[in-house]
Motif scaffolding. Structure first.
Motif, mmCIF file in Angstrom:
data_model
loop_
_atom_site.group_PDB
_atom_site.id
_atom_site.type_symbol
_atom_site.label_atom_id
_atom_site.label_comp_id
_atom_site.label_asym_id
_atom_site.label_seq_id
_atom_site.Cartn_x
_atom_site.Cartn_y
_atom_site.Cartn_z
ATOM 1 N N LEU A 8 48.983 30.458 35.915
ATOM 2 C CA LEU A 8 49.233 31.274 34.713
ATOM 3 C C LEU A 8 48.550 32.620 34.809
ATOM 4 O O LEU A 8 49.066 33.640 34.320
ATOM 5 C CB LEU A 8 48.750 30.513 33.479
ATOM 6 N N SER A 9 47.357 32.666 35.434
ATOM 7 C CA SER A 9 46.625 33.950 35.541
ATOM 8 C C SER A 9 47.379 34.931 36.433
ATOM 9 O O SER A 9 47.278 36.143 36.262
ATOM 10 C CB SER A 9 45.215 33.703 36.091
ATOM 11 N N ASN A 10 48.154 34.407 37.379
ATOM 12 C CA ASN A 10 48.933 35.279 38.267
ATOM 13 C C ASN A 10 50.088 35.959 37.533
ATOM 14 O O ASN A 10 50.578 36.984 37.974
ATOM 15 C CB ASN A 10 49.494 34.482 39.437
ATOM 16 N N PHE A 11 50.529 35.339 36.417
ATOM 17 C CA PHE A 11 51.631 35.924 35.648
ATOM 18 C C PHE A 11 51.135 36.832 34.522
ATOM 19 O O PHE A 11 51.922 37.513 33.881
ATOM 20 C CB PHE A 11 52.483 34.790 35.043
ATOM 21 N N SER A 12 49.806 36.816 34.271
ATOM 22 C CA SER A 12 49.273 37.645 33.159
ATOM 23 C C SER A 12 48.831 39.014 33.661
ATOM 24 O O SER A 12 48.729 39.268 34.839
ATOM 25 C CB SER A 12 48.107 36.920 32.516
ATOM 26 N N GLN A 53 44.529 24.302 38.632
ATOM 27 C CA GLN A 53 45.680 24.831 39.351
ATOM 28 C C GLN A 53 46.644 25.538 38.400
ATOM 29 O O GLN A 53 47.171 26.614 38.703
ATOM 30 C CB GLN A 53 46.428 23.702 40.106
ATOM 31 N N LEU A 54 46.862 24.931 37.228
ATOM 32 C CA LEU A 54 47.755 25.528 36.238
ATOM 33 C C LEU A 54 47.187 26.857 35.726
ATOM 34 O O LEU A 54 47.888 27.830 35.514
ATOM 35 C CB LEU A 54 47.989 24.569 35.072
ATOM 36 N N ASP A 55 45.846 26.860 35.491
ATOM 37 C CA ASP A 55 45.196 28.070 35.017
ATOM 38 C C ASP A 55 45.364 29.196 36.056
ATOM 39 O O ASP A 55 45.592 30.355 35.709
ATOM 40 C CB ASP A 55 43.709 27.824 34.746
#
Length: 508
Positions: free
Chosen positions: A504-508, A499-501
Protein backbone atom coordinates in the motif's frame (compact mmCIF):
# COMPACT_ATOMS: atom_id res chain seq x y z
CA UNK A 1 -20.34 -90.65 -21.80
CA UNK A 2 -22.25 -89.07 -24.69
CA UNK A 3 -21.36 -85.57 -25.82
CA UNK A 4 -24.98 -84.38 -25.83
CA UNK A 5 -25.33 -84.97 -22.08
CA UNK A 6 -26.16 -81.59 -20.59
CA UNK A 7 -24.82 -80.02 -17.40
CA UNK A 8 -27.95 -80.57 -15.31
CA UNK A 9 -28.45 -84.01 -16.88
CA UNK A 10 -24.97 -85.09 -15.87
CA UNK A 11 -25.70 -84.39 -12.20
CA UNK A 12 -29.01 -86.31 -12.27
CA UNK A 13 -28.95 -89.22 -9.82
CA UNK A 14 -25.43 -88.35 -8.64
CA UNK A 15 -23.96 -87.23 -5.33
CA UNK A 16 -21.55 -84.31 -5.01
CA UNK A 17 -19.11 -83.68 -2.15
CA UNK A 18 -18.45 -80.04 -1.22
CA UNK A 19 -15.76 -78.78 1.15
CA UNK A 20 -15.87 -75.18 2.33
CA UNK A 21 -19.68 -75.16 2.23
CA UNK A 22 -19.80 -72.84 5.24
CA UNK A 23 -17.72 -70.25 3.37
CA UNK A 24 -18.91 -67.55 0.98
CA UNK A 25 -18.34 -69.44 -2.27
CA UNK A 26 -19.37 -72.77 -0.78
CA UNK A 27 -22.80 -71.50 0.24
CA UNK A 28 -23.51 -70.17 -3.24
CA UNK A 29 -22.26 -73.41 -4.81
CA UNK A 30 -24.58 -75.57 -2.68
CA UNK A 31 -27.58 -73.32 -3.43
CA UNK A 32 -26.88 -73.32 -7.17
CA UNK A 33 -26.53 -77.12 -7.33
CA UNK A 34 -29.82 -77.60 -5.51
CA UNK A 35 -31.67 -75.00 -7.63
CA UNK A 36 -30.29 -75.68 -11.11
CA UNK A 37 -29.68 -79.44 -10.90
CA UNK A 38 -33.13 -80.55 -9.71
CA UNK A 39 -32.45 -84.28 -10.22
CA UNK A 40 -29.22 -84.24 -8.21
CA UNK A 41 -29.36 -87.12 -5.72
CA UNK A 42 -27.72 -85.17 -2.92
CA UNK A 43 -24.82 -83.10 -1.63
CA UNK A 44 -22.45 -84.12 1.14
CA UNK A 45 -20.77 -81.21 2.90
CA UNK A 46 -17.78 -81.61 5.24
CA UNK A 47 -18.31 -79.44 8.33
CA UNK A 48 -16.49 -79.26 11.67
CA UNK A 49 -17.76 -78.18 15.07
CA UNK A 50 -16.96 -74.51 15.61
CA UNK A 51 -17.50 -72.16 18.56
CA UNK A 52 -19.83 -74.59 20.30
CA UNK A 53 -22.00 -75.21 17.24
CA UNK A 54 -22.13 -78.74 15.88
CA UNK A 55 -22.12 -79.36 12.09
CA UNK A 56 -25.91 -79.76 11.84
CA UNK A 57 -26.52 -76.46 13.66
CA UNK A 58 -24.12 -74.72 11.29
CA UNK A 59 -26.01 -76.13 8.30
CA UNK A 60 -29.33 -74.86 9.66
CA UNK A 61 -27.87 -71.36 10.00
CA UNK A 62 -26.71 -71.48 6.40
CA UNK A 63 -30.04 -72.68 5.01
CA UNK A 64 -31.83 -69.94 6.98
CA UNK A 65 -29.97 -67.25 4.99
CA UNK A 66 -31.85 -65.18 2.34
CA UNK A 67 -29.61 -66.91 -0.21
CA UNK A 68 -31.70 -70.09 0.21
CA UNK A 69 -35.16 -68.51 0.03
CA UNK A 70 -35.96 -70.24 -3.28
CA UNK A 71 -34.76 -73.74 -2.32
CA UNK A 72 -34.88 -73.95 1.48
CA UNK A 73 -37.06 -77.07 1.76
CA UNK A 74 -35.25 -78.83 -1.09
CA UNK A 75 -31.87 -78.01 0.50
CA UNK A 76 -32.96 -79.56 3.79
CA UNK A 77 -33.80 -82.77 1.94
CA UNK A 78 -30.72 -82.99 -0.27
CA UNK A 79 -27.84 -81.53 1.76
CA UNK A 80 -26.24 -84.00 4.16
CA UNK A 81 -23.77 -82.90 6.84
CA UNK A 82 -20.63 -84.98 7.30
CA UNK A 83 -18.70 -84.26 10.53
CA UNK A 84 -15.09 -83.73 9.48
CA UNK A 85 -12.01 -81.54 9.90
CA UNK A 86 -9.65 -80.95 6.97
CA UNK A 87 -6.75 -80.18 9.31
CA UNK A 88 -6.78 -83.73 10.63
CA UNK A 89 -5.24 -86.84 9.14
CA UNK A 90 -7.96 -88.82 7.40
CA UNK A 91 -10.08 -85.61 7.45
CA UNK A 92 -11.41 -86.66 10.86
CA UNK A 93 -13.98 -88.91 9.16
CA UNK A 94 -15.55 -91.90 10.86
CA UNK A 95 -15.10 -95.28 9.07
CA UNK A 96 -18.83 -95.34 8.30
CA UNK A 97 -18.86 -91.93 6.64
CA UNK A 98 -15.66 -92.64 4.73
CA UNK A 99 -17.11 -95.86 3.30
CA UNK A 100 -20.35 -94.12 2.30
CA UNK A 101 -18.59 -91.23 0.58
CA UNK A 102 -16.30 -93.58 -1.35
CA UNK A 103 -19.24 -95.51 -2.75
CA UNK A 104 -21.64 -92.67 -3.55
CA UNK A 105 -19.69 -89.53 -4.58
CA UNK A 106 -19.29 -88.73 -8.29
CA UNK A 107 -18.02 -85.12 -8.12
CA UNK A 108 -15.80 -83.37 -5.56
CA UNK A 109 -15.78 -79.59 -5.23
CA UNK A 110 -12.89 -78.68 -2.95
CA UNK A 111 -13.19 -75.02 -1.92
CA UNK A 112 -12.24 -75.21 1.76
CA UNK A 113 -9.27 -73.04 2.73
CA UNK A 114 -8.00 -70.76 5.43
CA UNK A 115 -7.83 -67.37 3.72
CA UNK A 116 -6.24 -65.48 6.62
CA UNK A 117 -3.04 -63.97 5.29
CA UNK A 118 -1.33 -63.85 8.68
CA UNK A 119 -1.79 -67.51 9.60
CA UNK A 120 1.35 -69.32 10.78
CA UNK A 121 2.95 -71.49 8.10
CA UNK A 122 1.91 -74.70 9.85
CA UNK A 123 -1.80 -73.83 10.06
CA UNK A 124 -1.96 -72.70 6.45
CA UNK A 125 -0.10 -75.71 5.06
CA UNK A 126 -2.04 -78.26 7.13
CA UNK A 127 -5.42 -77.04 5.87
CA UNK A 128 -4.65 -75.73 2.40
CA UNK A 129 -2.05 -78.33 1.36
CA UNK A 130 -2.35 -81.45 3.51
CA UNK A 131 -6.15 -81.13 3.58
CA UNK A 132 -6.07 -81.21 -0.22
CA UNK A 133 -3.84 -84.31 -0.18
CA UNK A 134 -6.18 -86.13 2.21
CA UNK A 135 -9.12 -85.36 -0.06
CA UNK A 136 -7.17 -86.50 -3.13
CA UNK A 137 -6.31 -89.79 -1.43
CA UNK A 138 -9.98 -90.42 -0.70
CA UNK A 139 -10.93 -89.40 -4.25
CA UNK A 140 -8.52 -91.98 -5.68
CA UNK A 141 -10.58 -94.67 -3.93
CA UNK A 142 -13.92 -93.50 -5.34
CA UNK A 143 -14.97 -95.82 -8.20
CA UNK A 144 -17.63 -93.39 -9.50
CA UNK A 145 -15.56 -90.19 -9.35
CA UNK A 146 -15.99 -88.27 -12.63
CA UNK A 147 -14.52 -84.89 -11.67
CA UNK A 148 -12.43 -83.36 -8.88
CA UNK A 149 -12.55 -79.54 -8.96
CA UNK A 150 -9.91 -77.89 -6.80
CA UNK A 151 -10.65 -74.21 -6.11
CA UNK A 152 -7.34 -72.38 -6.00
CA UNK A 153 -6.70 -68.64 -6.55
CA UNK A 154 -5.27 -66.53 -9.36
CA UNK A 155 -2.96 -65.03 -6.71
CA UNK A 156 -0.99 -68.19 -5.85
CA UNK A 157 1.67 -67.25 -8.41
CA UNK A 158 2.00 -63.54 -7.68
CA UNK A 159 5.75 -63.71 -8.13
CA UNK A 160 4.78 -63.48 -11.82
CA UNK A 161 2.91 -60.61 -13.47
CA UNK A 162 1.57 -62.62 -16.44
CA UNK A 163 -0.34 -65.67 -15.21
CA UNK A 164 -1.65 -68.15 -17.73
CA UNK A 165 -3.97 -71.12 -17.42
CA UNK A 166 -1.20 -73.55 -16.54
CA UNK A 167 0.58 -75.04 -13.53
CA UNK A 168 3.87 -73.24 -12.89
CA UNK A 169 7.04 -74.70 -11.35
CA UNK A 170 6.64 -75.23 -7.59
CA UNK A 171 7.87 -72.79 -4.97
CA UNK A 172 8.84 -75.83 -2.89
CA UNK A 173 8.42 -79.60 -2.86
CA UNK A 174 5.02 -80.24 -1.27
CA UNK A 175 5.99 -83.66 0.13
CA UNK A 176 9.09 -82.29 1.84
CA UNK A 177 7.21 -79.24 3.09
CA UNK A 178 4.51 -81.40 4.65
CA UNK A 179 7.11 -83.56 6.37
CA UNK A 180 8.88 -80.50 7.78
CA UNK A 181 5.70 -78.74 8.88
CA UNK A 182 4.45 -81.83 10.68
CA UNK A 183 7.70 -82.29 12.61
CA UNK A 184 9.54 -78.96 12.98
CA UNK A 185 9.27 -76.75 16.08
CA UNK A 186 7.81 -73.24 16.03
CA UNK A 187 11.17 -71.43 15.90
CA UNK A 188 12.35 -73.54 13.00
CA UNK A 189 9.12 -72.88 11.12
CA UNK A 190 9.54 -69.11 11.52
CA UNK A 191 12.94 -69.31 9.80
CA UNK A 192 11.52 -71.56 7.07
CA UNK A 193 8.60 -69.21 6.47
CA UNK A 194 10.97 -66.46 5.33
CA UNK A 195 12.92 -68.91 3.17
CA UNK A 196 9.88 -70.48 1.52
CA UNK A 197 8.25 -67.19 0.62
CA UNK A 198 11.48 -65.53 -0.48
CA UNK A 199 11.03 -62.57 1.87
CA UNK A 200 13.47 -59.82 0.94
CA UNK A 201 13.61 -60.87 -2.71
CA UNK A 202 12.09 -58.72 -5.50
CA UNK A 203 9.31 -61.19 -6.28
CA UNK A 204 8.55 -62.72 -2.92
CA UNK A 205 5.24 -64.37 -2.06
CA UNK A 206 3.35 -62.00 0.25
CA UNK A 207 1.91 -64.47 2.78
CA UNK A 208 1.54 -68.11 3.83
CA UNK A 209 -1.87 -68.37 2.14
CA UNK A 210 -0.51 -67.88 -1.40
CA UNK A 211 2.37 -70.26 -0.66
CA UNK A 212 0.16 -73.07 0.68
CA UNK A 213 -2.37 -72.71 -2.15
CA UNK A 214 0.47 -72.92 -4.66
CA UNK A 215 1.64 -76.19 -3.09
CA UNK A 216 -1.92 -77.53 -3.18
CA UNK A 217 -2.03 -77.04 -6.96
CA UNK A 218 0.96 -79.35 -7.27
CA UNK A 219 -0.71 -81.96 -5.06
CA UNK A 220 -3.56 -81.98 -7.59
CA UNK A 221 -1.33 -81.89 -10.66
CA UNK A 222 0.92 -84.69 -9.45
CA UNK A 223 -2.10 -87.01 -9.10
CA UNK A 224 -3.90 -85.99 -12.30
CA UNK A 225 -2.88 -89.14 -14.19
CA UNK A 226 -5.14 -91.09 -11.82
CA UNK A 227 -7.56 -88.31 -10.83
CA UNK A 228 -10.04 -86.47 -13.14
CA UNK A 229 -8.68 -83.13 -11.93
CA UNK A 230 -9.49 -79.48 -12.57
CA UNK A 231 -7.72 -76.49 -11.02
CA UNK A 232 -10.08 -73.53 -10.90
CA UNK A 233 -8.55 -70.15 -10.04
CA UNK A 234 -10.96 -67.33 -9.18
CA UNK A 235 -9.65 -63.79 -8.68
CA UNK A 236 -11.28 -61.59 -6.00
CA UNK A 237 -14.74 -63.07 -5.45
CA UNK A 238 -17.43 -60.58 -4.48
CA UNK A 239 -21.22 -60.30 -4.21
CA UNK A 240 -23.69 -61.89 -6.61
CA UNK A 241 -24.51 -60.31 -9.94
CA UNK A 242 -28.01 -61.76 -10.27
CA UNK A 243 -28.47 -65.26 -8.79
CA UNK A 244 -30.38 -66.14 -6.75
CA UNK A 245 -30.67 -62.46 -5.76
CA UNK A 246 -28.57 -59.49 -6.87
CA UNK A 247 -25.91 -58.15 -4.50
CA UNK A 248 -25.94 -60.96 -1.93
CA UNK A 249 -22.80 -61.04 0.22
CA UNK A 250 -22.06 -62.32 3.71
CA UNK A 251 -18.61 -60.96 4.59
CA UNK A 252 -16.67 -57.72 4.84
CA UNK A 253 -13.87 -58.86 2.55
CA UNK A 254 -12.69 -57.39 -0.73
CA UNK A 255 -13.90 -54.37 -2.74
CA UNK A 256 -17.47 -54.44 -1.39
CA UNK A 257 -16.14 -53.95 2.15
CA UNK A 258 -14.08 -51.00 0.91
CA UNK A 259 -17.14 -49.49 -0.78
CA UNK A 260 -19.38 -50.05 2.26
CA UNK A 261 -16.76 -48.71 4.67
CA UNK A 262 -16.17 -45.63 2.54
CA UNK A 263 -19.92 -45.14 2.02
CA UNK A 264 -20.49 -45.29 5.77
CA UNK A 265 -17.87 -42.58 6.28
CA UNK A 266 -15.60 -44.88 8.29
CA UNK A 267 -12.92 -45.45 5.62
CA UNK A 268 -11.39 -42.21 4.32
CA UNK A 269 -7.97 -43.26 3.04
CA UNK A 270 -6.88 -46.49 1.36
CA UNK A 271 -3.39 -47.82 0.74
CA UNK A 272 -3.66 -48.57 -2.99
CA UNK A 273 -2.69 -47.39 -6.44
CA UNK A 274 -5.70 -45.81 -8.14
CA UNK A 275 -4.30 -46.76 -11.57
CA UNK A 276 -4.04 -50.52 -11.03
CA UNK A 277 -6.69 -52.78 -12.52
CA UNK A 278 -8.84 -54.33 -9.80
CA UNK A 279 -9.72 -57.88 -10.84
CA UNK A 280 -12.99 -59.03 -9.34
CA UNK A 281 -15.54 -61.71 -10.19
CA UNK A 282 -19.17 -61.96 -9.00
CA UNK A 283 -19.63 -65.09 -6.93
CA UNK A 284 -22.61 -66.43 -8.90
CA UNK A 285 -20.65 -66.06 -12.17
CA UNK A 286 -17.76 -67.91 -10.53
CA UNK A 287 -19.99 -70.74 -9.27
CA UNK A 288 -21.59 -71.31 -12.67
CA UNK A 289 -18.11 -71.64 -14.16
CA UNK A 290 -17.03 -74.09 -11.43
CA UNK A 291 -19.99 -76.36 -12.11
CA UNK A 292 -19.39 -76.22 -15.88
CA UNK A 293 -15.71 -77.16 -15.46
CA UNK A 294 -16.81 -80.24 -13.49
CA UNK A 295 -19.22 -81.17 -16.30
CA UNK A 296 -16.51 -80.62 -18.92
CA UNK A 297 -14.04 -82.86 -17.10
CA UNK A 298 -16.68 -85.57 -16.70
CA UNK A 299 -17.35 -85.47 -20.46
CA UNK A 300 -13.67 -86.05 -21.32
CA UNK A 301 -12.31 -89.49 -22.16
CA UNK A 302 -8.97 -91.16 -22.81
CA UNK A 303 -5.83 -89.08 -22.49
CA UNK A 304 -7.81 -85.84 -22.12
CA UNK A 305 -9.22 -87.20 -18.87
CA UNK A 306 -5.69 -87.48 -17.46
CA UNK A 307 -4.78 -83.84 -18.15
CA UNK A 308 -5.11 -81.37 -15.29
CA UNK A 309 -7.12 -78.51 -16.80
CA UNK A 310 -6.48 -75.04 -15.35
CA UNK A 311 -9.04 -72.22 -15.60
CA UNK A 312 -8.43 -68.61 -14.55
CA UNK A 313 -11.76 -67.08 -13.56
CA UNK A 314 -10.83 -63.41 -13.89
CA UNK A 315 -12.50 -60.38 -15.44
CA UNK A 316 -9.83 -57.72 -16.00
CA UNK A 317 -8.97 -58.89 -19.51
CA UNK A 318 -12.54 -58.28 -20.73
CA UNK A 319 -14.12 -55.73 -18.36
CA UNK A 320 -11.22 -53.82 -16.76
CA UNK A 321 -11.80 -51.25 -14.03
CA UNK A 322 -9.15 -49.42 -12.00
CA UNK A 323 -9.17 -48.93 -8.24
CA UNK A 324 -9.72 -45.21 -8.77
CA UNK A 325 -12.68 -45.80 -11.10
CA UNK A 326 -14.21 -48.25 -8.65
CA UNK A 327 -14.02 -45.80 -5.75
CA UNK A 328 -15.40 -42.99 -7.95
CA UNK A 329 -18.32 -45.23 -8.89
CA UNK A 330 -19.03 -45.88 -5.22
CA UNK A 331 -18.96 -42.19 -4.36
CA UNK A 332 -21.24 -41.39 -7.32
CA UNK A 333 -23.85 -43.84 -6.05
CA UNK A 334 -23.95 -42.63 -2.46
CA UNK A 335 -26.60 -39.96 -2.83
CA UNK A 336 -28.97 -42.45 -4.48
CA UNK A 337 -28.09 -45.39 -2.23
CA UNK A 338 -26.49 -44.39 1.10
CA UNK A 339 -25.45 -47.24 3.40
CA UNK A 340 -27.65 -46.32 6.34
CA UNK A 341 -26.93 -43.25 8.46
CA UNK A 342 -23.41 -42.15 7.52
CA UNK A 343 -20.89 -41.40 10.26
CA UNK A 344 -19.39 -38.65 8.11
CA UNK A 345 -19.31 -37.68 4.46
CA UNK A 346 -17.05 -40.10 2.52
CA UNK A 347 -13.86 -38.79 0.95
CA UNK A 348 -12.28 -41.74 -0.92
CA UNK A 349 -8.59 -40.80 -0.72
CA UNK A 350 -6.28 -43.34 -2.41
CA UNK A 351 -2.49 -43.34 -2.11
CA UNK A 352 0.17 -45.95 -2.96
CA UNK A 353 2.75 -44.24 -0.73
CA UNK A 354 3.06 -45.94 2.66
CA UNK A 355 4.30 -42.82 4.48
CA UNK A 356 1.51 -40.64 3.07
CA UNK A 357 -0.99 -43.36 4.01
CA UNK A 358 0.28 -43.48 7.63
CA UNK A 359 0.02 -39.68 7.97
CA UNK A 360 -3.45 -39.50 6.43
CA UNK A 361 -4.65 -42.51 8.44
CA UNK A 362 -3.50 -40.78 11.62
CA UNK A 363 -5.28 -37.53 10.68
CA UNK A 364 -8.49 -38.90 9.18
CA UNK A 365 -8.95 -42.13 11.14
CA UNK A 366 -7.12 -42.21 14.49
CA UNK A 367 -7.67 -38.65 15.72
CA UNK A 368 -11.43 -38.66 14.93
CA UNK A 369 -11.71 -42.14 16.50
CA UNK A 370 -10.03 -40.97 19.71
CA UNK A 371 -12.37 -37.97 19.93
CA UNK A 372 -15.42 -40.12 19.19
CA UNK A 373 -14.41 -42.75 21.75
CA UNK A 374 -13.96 -40.08 24.40
CA UNK A 375 -17.46 -38.77 23.66
CA UNK A 376 -18.93 -42.28 23.67
CA UNK A 377 -17.27 -43.05 27.00
CA UNK A 378 -18.84 -39.95 28.56
CA UNK A 379 -22.34 -41.14 27.64
CA UNK A 380 -21.64 -44.71 28.80
CA UNK A 381 -21.40 -46.33 25.37
CA UNK A 382 -19.20 -49.43 25.07
CA UNK A 383 -18.60 -49.26 21.30
CA UNK A 384 -15.04 -48.27 20.44
CA UNK A 385 -14.04 -46.80 17.08
CA UNK A 386 -10.36 -47.26 17.83
CA UNK A 387 -10.83 -51.04 17.83
CA UNK A 388 -12.46 -50.82 14.40
CA UNK A 389 -9.70 -48.55 13.09
CA UNK A 390 -7.02 -51.02 14.19
CA UNK A 391 -8.77 -53.74 12.19
CA UNK A 392 -9.03 -51.47 9.16
CA UNK A 393 -5.34 -50.63 9.38
CA UNK A 394 -4.29 -54.28 9.71
CA UNK A 395 -6.51 -55.35 6.81
CA UNK A 396 -5.39 -52.52 4.52
CA UNK A 397 -1.68 -53.10 5.11
CA UNK A 398 -2.08 -56.88 4.67
CA UNK A 399 -3.82 -56.31 1.33
CA UNK A 400 -1.40 -53.62 0.13
CA UNK A 401 0.64 -56.15 -1.87
CA UNK A 402 -2.46 -56.74 -4.00
CA UNK A 403 -3.83 -53.18 -4.07
CA UNK A 404 -0.61 -51.60 -5.32
CA UNK A 405 0.19 -54.04 -8.15
CA UNK A 406 -1.43 -55.22 -11.36
CA UNK A 407 -1.37 -58.75 -12.76
CA UNK A 408 -2.61 -60.03 -16.07
CA UNK A 409 -4.66 -63.22 -15.78
CA UNK A 410 -5.13 -65.01 -19.08
CA UNK A 411 -8.57 -66.65 -19.28
CA UNK A 412 -8.97 -67.82 -22.88
CA UNK A 413 -9.77 -71.41 -21.84
CA UNK A 414 -12.52 -70.26 -19.48
CA UNK A 415 -14.06 -68.00 -22.13
CA UNK A 416 -13.99 -70.82 -24.70
CA UNK A 417 -15.64 -73.21 -22.24
CA UNK A 418 -18.65 -70.90 -21.92
CA UNK A 419 -19.24 -71.32 -25.66
CA UNK A 420 -19.34 -75.12 -25.25
CA UNK A 421 -22.27 -75.13 -22.83
CA UNK A 422 -25.22 -76.94 -24.47
CA UNK A 423 -28.05 -74.66 -25.61
CA UNK A 424 -30.49 -76.26 -23.15
CA UNK A 425 -28.19 -75.30 -20.26
CA UNK A 426 -27.14 -71.80 -21.32
CA UNK A 427 -29.84 -69.97 -19.36
CA UNK A 428 -28.90 -71.71 -16.12
CA UNK A 429 -25.11 -72.02 -16.49
CA UNK A 430 -23.70 -69.53 -19.00
CA UNK A 431 -21.42 -67.15 -17.12
CA UNK A 432 -20.60 -64.78 -20.04
CA UNK A 433 -17.93 -62.67 -18.30
CA UNK A 434 -17.63 -60.43 -21.33
CA UNK A 435 -21.21 -59.17 -20.88
CA UNK A 436 -20.68 -57.78 -17.36
CA UNK A 437 -20.77 -53.98 -16.97
CA UNK A 438 -18.84 -52.69 -13.92
CA UNK A 439 -21.21 -49.80 -13.12
CA UNK A 440 -24.31 -52.01 -13.28
CA UNK A 441 -22.66 -54.58 -11.05
CA UNK A 442 -21.38 -52.16 -8.41
CA UNK A 443 -24.79 -50.52 -8.12
CA UNK A 444 -26.14 -53.93 -7.17
CA UNK A 445 -23.16 -54.53 -4.89
CA UNK A 446 -23.67 -51.30 -2.91
CA UNK A 447 -27.39 -52.02 -2.50
CA UNK A 448 -26.57 -55.60 -1.51
CA UNK A 449 -24.02 -54.41 1.04
CA UNK A 450 -26.70 -52.21 2.53
CA UNK A 451 -29.25 -55.04 2.69
CA UNK A 452 -27.17 -58.07 3.63
CA UNK A 453 -24.14 -56.69 5.47
CA UNK A 454 -25.57 -53.62 7.19
CA UNK A 455 -29.06 -55.19 7.57
CA UNK A 456 -30.74 -51.97 6.46
CA UNK A 457 -34.36 -52.25 5.21
CA UNK A 458 -35.16 -50.78 1.80
CA UNK A 459 -37.98 -48.64 3.23
CA UNK A 460 -35.41 -46.56 5.14
CA UNK A 461 -33.70 -45.41 1.92
CA UNK A 462 -35.59 -42.09 1.74
CA UNK A 463 -34.71 -41.08 5.30
CA UNK A 464 -31.09 -42.19 4.77
CA UNK A 465 -30.85 -40.07 1.61
CA UNK A 466 -32.11 -37.03 3.52
CA UNK A 467 -29.63 -37.66 6.31
CA UNK A 468 -26.81 -38.02 3.79
CA UNK A 469 -27.70 -34.66 2.21
CA UNK A 470 -27.84 -33.07 5.66
CA UNK A 471 -24.35 -34.44 6.48
CA UNK A 472 -23.09 -33.31 3.07
CA UNK A 473 -24.23 -29.71 3.63
CA UNK A 474 -22.99 -29.80 7.23
CA UNK A 475 -19.57 -30.98 6.01
CA UNK A 476 -19.40 -28.18 3.45
CA UNK A 477 -20.43 -25.60 6.05
CA UNK A 478 -17.78 -26.81 8.52
CA UNK A 479 -15.12 -26.79 5.80
CA UNK A 480 -16.18 -23.27 4.77
CA UNK A 481 -15.94 -22.06 8.37
CA UNK A 482 -12.58 -23.77 8.85
CA UNK A 483 -10.99 -22.36 5.71
CA UNK A 484 -12.47 -18.92 6.41
CA UNK A 485 -10.95 -19.00 9.88
CA UNK A 486 -7.57 -20.08 8.49
CA UNK A 487 -7.74 -17.30 5.89
CA UNK A 488 -8.63 -14.79 8.61
CA UNK A 489 -5.63 -15.85 10.72
CA UNK A 490 -3.39 -15.72 7.70
CA UNK A 491 -4.51 -12.25 6.62
CA UNK A 492 -4.17 -10.91 10.17
CA UNK A 493 -0.71 -12.34 10.78
CA UNK A 494 2.09 -9.82 11.33
CA UNK A 495 3.97 -11.04 8.29
CA UNK A 496 1.02 -10.59 5.94
CA UNK A 497 0.16 -7.23 7.51
CA UNK A 498 3.70 -5.99 7.00
CA UNK A 499 3.65 -7.14 3.38
CA UNK A 500 0.29 -5.46 2.76
CA UNK A 501 1.50 -2.25 4.40
CA UNK A 502 4.56 -2.28 2.11
CA UNK A 503 2.41 -2.78 -0.99
CA UNK A 504 0.00 0.00 0.00
CA UNK A 505 2.88 2.41 0.75
CA UNK A 506 4.13 1.93 -2.82
CA UNK A 507 0.80 3.23 -4.15
CA UNK A 508 0.67 6.27 -1.81
Amino acid sequence: MEEETGVAEFFAGRYALVTGATGFMGKVLVEKLVRSCPDLAGIFILVRTKRGEDPQQRLEKIIALPLFDLVRDEARRKVHVVPADLKLKGLGLSPEWRARLKQQVSVIFHSAATVRFNDPLKDSVLLNTRGTLELVNMGLEMPQLAAFVHVSTTYCNVDRYEIGEQVYPPHADWRETLRIVENADEEGLKVLTHKYMGIGEPRALPNTYTFAKSLAEHVINDHSDRLPAVIFRPSIVISTDSEPVAGWVDNFNGPVALLVGAAKGVVHVTLADKNIVADYIPVDVCIKAIIVTAWKKAMETGEEKKKCNVYNCASSSVTPITMGEMVDLGLDMLEACPVGKVVWVPSGIITPNHFVYYVLFFLTHLIPALIADAALTLVGHKFRLMKLQRKLYTANTALSHFTTRTWRFANERLLQLDEQIPLKDRKAFSYAIVDRQPRDFFEKAVLGGRRYLMKMPDDSLDSDRKFYLFMLYLSRFIKFCFYTFVLYLFLNSKFVQSQLDGILSNFS
